[in-house]
Structure formats: structure tokens, C-alpha cells
Design an enzyme around this catalytic site. Structure first.
Site, short mmCIF file in Angstrom:
data_model
loop_
_atom_site.label_atom_id
_atom_site.label_comp_id
_atom_site.label_asym_id
_atom_site.label_seq_id
_atom_site.Cartn_x
_atom_site.Cartn_y
_atom_site.Cartn_z
N SER A 209 -92.94 -9.50 104.20
CA SER A 209 -94.25 -8.90 104.44
C SER A 209 -94.59 -8.80 105.92
O SER A 209 -95.19 -7.83 106.37
CB SER A 209 -95.34 -9.70 103.71
OG SER A 209 -95.10 -9.74 102.33
N HIS A 266 -98.33 -12.16 108.30
CA HIS A 266 -98.76 -10.77 108.20
C HIS A 266 -99.44 -10.31 109.49
O HIS A 266 -99.14 -9.23 110.02
CB HIS A 266 -99.73 -10.59 107.03
CG HIS A 266 -99.11 -10.84 105.70
ND1 HIS A 266 -99.81 -10.71 104.52
CD2 HIS A 266 -97.85 -11.20 105.35
CE1 HIS A 266 -99.01 -10.99 103.50
NE2 HIS A 266 -97.82 -11.29 103.98
#
Length: 289
Positions: A209, A266
Site C-alpha cells: 500500500s 501510506h
């Protein structure tokens, strides 16, 4: 890259480049000597490009409905093979991710997970014991700074990440080249993993991610900085990712059964991608003059 066409000063390449990306034609618009130029990555797609250009010159409004024969043939019969050839590092990364998912049983085999986590660990009497980064470095286990990106802990987790890597990562590799793309992915992954560990203090995290967010940030920013860059990430998609990033800091994902999210990875991934975008733009800016 293969030169295809030099646009006139009155011609806006935006509509054509959107149609080319819609038909999965890897290309680049380069501003040179006062003119925009169309460059093609795969010369075998030239017939399809010529057909689309003919439509674009006659009636740009028909571009979205156009289905050049060569594009359809490539997409239906050889799309996957073409992707493998044009984006080899993306393919290798995805295969490694799937392999790690299998051998770790999506995180269920905790002992095997320990080979890929950012720090080796032991679980005794319900407590987890692990090393700090300095100890990991001193042990020479440098791969651990990258390999958490290969770990995934659910089917939804790995499907979401691999699909974006396949799509956005593949396009970027075809534009940037495998070497530059690989360096960028390693930088984003390492920064995301290291800072996630430093801030959370917990080694059991993983996923692509952070890399996905980095690629999204990079691909979104470059067209903002340079008109020669194709638009890969729409404003709407960028808004979605930023909103989802914010949602990750709330209890909502856990309520949906998605588990705890590595929010720092992230965020750092996105920021890394944006910074790398600026660096790449500055390093290649001379090509526009």
C-alpha cells in the site's frame, strides 16, 4: 521510444493522449523546440496510433468510441503477454508478492512471516520480542527494510494492492524504464517501512500500500508539473486515495473487518512519491527546452 508526430501550435494533444491511454497505448508527450511531440514506446502499436490520430484530426469527439483493430487485437489476445514484456519488473514484483502470500499463508504462518518482517521476532508467553533498526542493520539483514512490502494479511488486501501495482506501476515502468522505476519503488518501500516501524514500534505490518500511494502521488504530480506527461491519475481518483488515507486514521476500517491499517506507511509512501516526482521533474526538465 519512437517518434510519431509533431503537433502544430494550434493542436492540443490532451484528447489524443487520453484516448491512447484508454486503449492501453504506452506513450509520452515531449515538448521540444517549441512543439509537443508524440513518442511511442512499442512500435508494434503504431498502426493503432495512426488510426486514432486520423479520427482525432477528423472528429476528436469520436475518439472514445473508436476501436482500432490493432488495439482490440492486442488487448484481447496479447494484452497480458505485452504487459509482461513491457513491464518486467512490475511482473516480478507481483509474482514475488503472490509467492510470499502463499508461503506465509497470508500471514497465518507467523514463523514464516518472521523471515520477511522488518525485524526478526519471538513470541513467548503472549509477548512479542523484536529488535530495533540499528540491531537489524548490524546483523546485516538489509533485505528486511524492503520485504515487509511483500507481506499481506488478507485476500482483499493483496487484491487491492496488486491490481493498482499492475495498472499504475506497469504504466509508469513503460514510461520511466525499468531501472528508474525499480529505484523509485525501492526508495518508497524502504522509507514507508522504516518510518512505519519507527513510529509504531511494532514489526507485524506489511503490504504494498505504501508503494501504491507513492506511485499514485508520483503519477498524479508529474502532469501538474509538466504538460508533456500523460494523465494517468485523475483528480477524482486522487481525491479518493486522499480521503481513504484519512479514513485509515479512524476506527472505520476495523469496523469493516479490514483490520489495523499501517497509516504511517501510506502517508510516507504518498509523500515520498510526491518528492520523487519533483526530483524527477527537475532532473529531466532540460528535455523540455
Amino acid at each position: 521510444m519512437y517518434f510519431v508526430y509533431q503537433f502544430k501550435e494550434t493542436e492540443d494533444p490532451k484528447g489524443l493522449t487520453e484516448a491512447l491511454w484508454h486503449h492501453k497505448v504506452a506513450h509520452q508527450i515531449i515538448f521540444k523546440d517549441g512543439h509537443n511531440e508524440l513518442w511511442l514506446l512499442d512500435p508494434s502499436q503504431l498502426p493503432a496510433v495512426e488510426q486514432l490520430m486520423t479520427i482525432w484530426k477528423d472528429d476528436p469527439a469520436l475518439l472514445q468510441q473508436a476501436k482500432p483493430a490493432s488495439v482490440v487485437r492486442t488487448t484481447s489476445k496479447g494484452g497480458v503477454i505485452s504487459q509482461l514484456k513491457l513491464s518486467p519488473v512490475t511482473t516480478i514484483l507481483l509474482l514475488l508478492t503472490l509467492l510470499v502470500a502463499v508461503i506465509t499463508q497470508l500471514g497465518a504462518d507467523i514463523k514464516t512471516v518472521g523471515y520477511f518482517s522488518i525485524s526478526p521476532f519471538d513470541i513467548k508467553n503472549g509477548h512479542i520480542y523484536f529488535y530495533d533498526l540499528a540491531e537489524v542493520f548490524s546483523k546485516g539483514e538489509y533485505w528486511r527494510f524492503f520485504t515487509p512490502a511483500l507481506l499481506h494479511f488478507s485476500v482483499l488486501h493483496i487484491v487491492f494492492n496488486t491490481l493498482w501495482i499492475w495498472d499504475i506501476g506497469g504504466k509508469l515502468e513503460r514510461i520511466l524504464g525499468s531501472v528508474v522505476w525499480s529505484v523509485g519503488v525501492v526508495i518508497i518501500a524502504v522509507l514507508s517501512n522504516v518510518l512505519q516501524y519507527q513510529i509504531s514500534g511494532y514489526p507485524l505490518f506489511g503490504g504494498l500500500s505504501g508503494v501504491v500511494y507513492g506511485l499514485i502521488g508520483f503519477a498524479w504530480l508529474l502532469p501538474v508539473l509538466s504538460k508533456r506527461w500523460p494523465i494517468i491519475i485523475s483528480k477524482q481518483l486522487m481525491v479518493f486515495f486522499v480521503v481513504w488515507l484519512g479514513i485509515g486514521y479512524t476506527p472505520f476500517p476495523e469496523m469493516l473487518g479490514l483490520g489495523s491499517i499501517a497509516n504511517t506507511a501510506h502517508t510516507i509512501g504518498l509523500l515520498s512519491g510526491l518528492v520523487l516526482g519533483v526530483i524527477y521533474w527537475l532532473a529531466t526538465k532540460h528535455r523540455q527546452s
